[in-house]
Design a protein around this motif. Structure first.
Motif, short mmCIF file in Angstrom:
data_model
loop_
_atom_site.label_atom_id
_atom_site.label_comp_id
_atom_site.label_asym_id
_atom_site.label_seq_id
_atom_site.Cartn_x
_atom_site.Cartn_y
_atom_site.Cartn_z
N ASP A 109 53.06 32.10 -46.30
CA ASP A 109 51.79 31.85 -45.62
C ASP A 109 51.52 30.36 -45.73
O ASP A 109 51.90 29.73 -46.71
N GLY A 110 50.85 29.81 -44.74
CA GLY A 110 50.51 28.40 -44.82
C GLY A 110 50.31 27.78 -43.47
O GLY A 110 49.88 28.46 -42.52
N TRP A 111 50.63 26.50 -43.36
CA TRP A 111 50.43 25.72 -42.15
C TRP A 111 51.72 24.98 -41.82
O TRP A 111 52.23 24.24 -42.66
N ILE B 94 56.15 23.22 -44.26
CA ILE B 94 55.01 24.13 -44.35
C ILE B 94 54.24 23.78 -45.62
O ILE B 94 54.84 23.58 -46.67
N THR B 95 52.92 23.70 -45.51
CA THR B 95 52.07 23.48 -46.68
C THR B 95 51.18 24.71 -46.86
O THR B 95 50.90 25.43 -45.91
N HIS B 96 50.76 24.92 -48.10
CA HIS B 96 49.89 26.08 -48.37
C HIS B 96 48.42 25.74 -48.25
O HIS B 96 47.58 26.63 -48.17
N ILE C 226 49.77 24.50 -37.49
CA ILE C 226 49.69 25.88 -37.02
C ILE C 226 49.66 26.81 -38.23
O ILE C 226 50.58 26.78 -39.07
N ALA C 227 48.62 27.62 -38.31
CA ALA C 227 48.52 28.59 -39.40
C ALA C 227 49.53 29.70 -39.18
O ALA C 227 49.70 30.19 -38.07
N ILE C 228 50.24 30.07 -40.25
CA ILE C 228 51.19 31.18 -40.17
C ILE C 228 50.93 32.16 -41.31
O ILE C 228 50.50 31.77 -42.40
N ILE C 229 51.19 33.41 -41.03
CA ILE C 229 51.09 34.47 -42.03
C ILE C 229 52.37 35.28 -41.92
O ILE C 229 52.64 35.87 -40.88
N GLY C 230 53.18 35.26 -42.98
CA GLY C 230 54.46 35.94 -42.93
C GLY C 230 54.69 36.82 -44.13
O GLY C 230 53.88 36.88 -45.04
N LYS C 231 55.83 37.50 -44.12
CA LYS C 231 56.20 38.37 -45.23
C LYS C 231 56.51 37.56 -46.48
O LYS C 231 56.23 37.98 -47.59
#
Length: 107
Positions: free
Chosen positions: A66-68, A47-49, A58-63
């Motif tokens: 966050d990143g790709w 995952i990169t920021h 794929i963009a992700i937003i988590g607790k």
């Protein structure tokens, strides 16, 4: 440590060569649970920021993260590289990962 598919884990990716993703960073486990249980190796996607909107990212937003997710940088690592668990990706993100992997590597 029990490792689950689609779990986000912190991984030490050094040492690398050339344009391979480096340093300690979050990664998503892609290998199935049965492989994770019995093998010493784990298949991950880093995952990169910061990233551009590439078709294999794929963009992700988590607790906790966050990143790709970089599905163009999938690699197999020894489980000793894993430092700790950070959480999991969402069902929507899992669906996107499966879809991109299928489109990129199967079709």
């Amino acid at each position: 440590m029990e490792l689950k598919q689609y779990e986000i884990v912190l991984v030490n990716l050094d040492s690398t060569m050339s344009s391979e993703v480096k340093k300690t960073r979050p990664c998503v486990i892609l290998s199935p649970n049965e492989m994770n249980k019995y093998l010493r190796t784990i298949v991950i996607a880093p995952i990169t920021h910061s990233s551009k909107n590439y078709p294999t990212r794929i963009a992700i937003i988590g607790k906790t993260t966050d990143g790709w997710i970089m599905l163009d940088q999938i690699r197999t690592i020894d489980r000793q590289r894993i430092i700790k668990a950070l959480g999991t990706i969402s069902e929507k993100e899992i669906y996107a990962v499966k879809s991109i992997i299928k489109e990129t590597f199967v079709d």
